[in-house]
Design a protein around this motif. Structure first.
Motif, PDB file in Angstrom:
ATOM      1  N   LYS A 114       0.820  -1.223   0.000  1.00 12.13           N
ATOM      2  CA  LYS A 114       0.000   0.000   0.000  1.00 12.13           C
ATOM      3  C   LYS A 114       0.849   1.266   0.000  1.00 12.13           C
ATOM      4  O   LYS A 114       0.576   2.207  -0.757  1.00 12.13           O
ATOM      5  N   LEU A 115       1.881   1.316   0.823  1.00 12.26           N
ATOM      6  CA  LEU A 115       2.667   2.537   0.960  1.00 12.26           C
ATOM      7  C   LEU A 115       3.511   2.840  -0.277  1.00 12.26           C
ATOM      8  O   LEU A 115       3.935   3.975  -0.466  1.00 12.26           O
ATOM      9  N   VAL A 118       1.669   5.411  -2.556  1.00 15.40           N
ATOM     10  CA  VAL A 118       1.250   6.705  -2.008  1.00 15.40           C
ATOM     11  C   VAL A 118       1.977   7.840  -2.721  1.00 15.40           C
ATOM     12  O   VAL A 118       3.198   7.789  -2.919  1.00 15.40           O
ATOM     13  N   GLU A 128      -3.534  12.472   3.000  1.00 15.26           N
ATOM     14  CA  GLU A 128      -3.668  11.030   3.226  1.00 15.26           C
ATOM     15  C   GLU A 128      -3.035  10.546   4.529  1.00 15.26           C
ATOM     16  O   GLU A 128      -3.302   9.423   4.963  1.00 15.26           O
ATOM     17  N   LEU A 132      -3.287   6.836   6.605  1.00 18.02           N
ATOM     18  CA  LEU A 132      -2.142   5.931   6.550  1.00 18.02           C
ATOM     19  C   LEU A 132      -1.692   5.512   7.950  1.00 18.02           C
ATOM     20  O   LEU A 132      -1.327   4.356   8.183  1.00 18.02           O
TER      21      LEU A 132
END
Length: 311
Positions: A114-115, A118, A128, A132
């Motif tokens: 996921k990161l 970003v 965001e 997070l």
């Protein structure tokens, strides 16, 4: 259990705890940054210092929220960043996949990239960031919950929990030390209004606000907050609780194999030291001196565990 398996579980526990702790410290930084005069005090430097990442910034540089987030959340090359910690936790878990339950592996594996996606742009990252940080804490809680409800209470459980509690102890000590000597270098503000808000921000960072209120009924004196975070046996993030749990897991391993090592004595000595400390004593005698010594003991304990079990 193979030493390699014990090592991977130990570090998986440490890395997942470190990722959550970093997320909590970032949230603390956001709260402190909203206080009047935060820009002049360079509040974000205390956060990166707590995480051991101050060397990534020039000493004369004023650190912004976005710069701190890039270093502590997204930078895969910074071993203290959330991205690096979650990646390392997954790698350690993957190396001992058969020692994990399905639920544990899914909690490590789902969405772990996921990161990487970003947007590091200032506006996007600032927008965001709260989500997070919440996502990171949920990842850690999912793994611990899965382990709590599905993992055998064997060597693997003990080594994973030892790693987590050692990391938690290390972070609470760093947080207290930086709070006293980086956030508040001016002695004239200790005990004042700004000091009150910054000390209570430490309670927020450790999810201790409600628990502290139950014990002290809203008396937010710095020495009482220090006592609570260092000495309270019942609070799961206190230094006392972390060391008592670490000692308990070490004793489980000792009973299984009938072998005692220096790490057992080091953990026991710290537990006894914390239990014998009087209220306010650590704060009055010198918080920095105690914390510095406790950090050294925690580092030594980690080394002794590795030597005892051949990591």
């Amino acid at each position: 259990m193979l030493s390699r398996t014990a090592e991977n579980l130990f570090w998986m526990g440490r890395y997942i705890e470190r990722a959550e702790s970093t997320a909590r410290l970032m949230e603390m930084g956001q709260r402190m940054a909203m206080l009047p005069g935060a820009g002049e005090r360079d509040e974000w430097r205390s956060v990166v210092t707590s995480c051991g990442s101050a060397h990534h910034f020039d000493k004369a540089e004023r650190i912004s929220e976005v710069a701190a987030a890039r270093a502590l959340v997204l930078d895969g090359d910074n071993p203290s960043s959330i991205r690096a910690c979650l990646s390392a936790a997954r790698a350690n878990g993957k190396a001992v996949r058969t020692a994990l339950t399905r639920e544990m592996w899914e909690s490590l594996n789902d969405g772990w990239r996921k990161l990487e996606s970003v947007d590091p742009g200032a506006q996007s990252l600032r927008r965001e960031l709260p989500e997070l940080l919440d996502w990171t804490k949920r990842r850690a809680n999912l793994l611990r919950g899965a382990a709590e409800t599905s993992m055998l209470r064997n060597d693997g459980w003990d080594f994973m929990r030892i790693g987590g509690f050692l990391e938690r102890a290390d972070m609470i000590l760093r947080l207290l030390d930086v709070k006293y000597f980086v956030l508040l270098p001016e002695t004239d503000v200790v005990g004042g209004g700004r000091d009150h808000h910054q000390w209570t921000s430490v309670l927020h960072a450790t999810s201790a606000t409600r628990a502290f209120h139950h014990v002290y009924r809203g008396d937010y004196a710095p020495w009482q907050i220090t006592d609570f975070l260092l000495l309270n046996r019942a609070f799961p993030r206190s230094l006392s609780h972390c060391y008592r749990q670490t000692l308990g897991h070490l004793e489980h391993i000792e009973r299984r194999y009938g072998a005692r090592h220096p790490c057992h004595d080091t953990a026991l000595a710290m537990v006894e030291r914390l239990e014998s400390a009087g209220m306010g004593e650590l704060f009055k005698q010198g918080l920095h001196e105690f914390v510095s010594d406790a950090l050294a003991v925690t580092a030594r304990l980690s080394r002794e565990i590795k030597e005892a079990y051949h990591f």
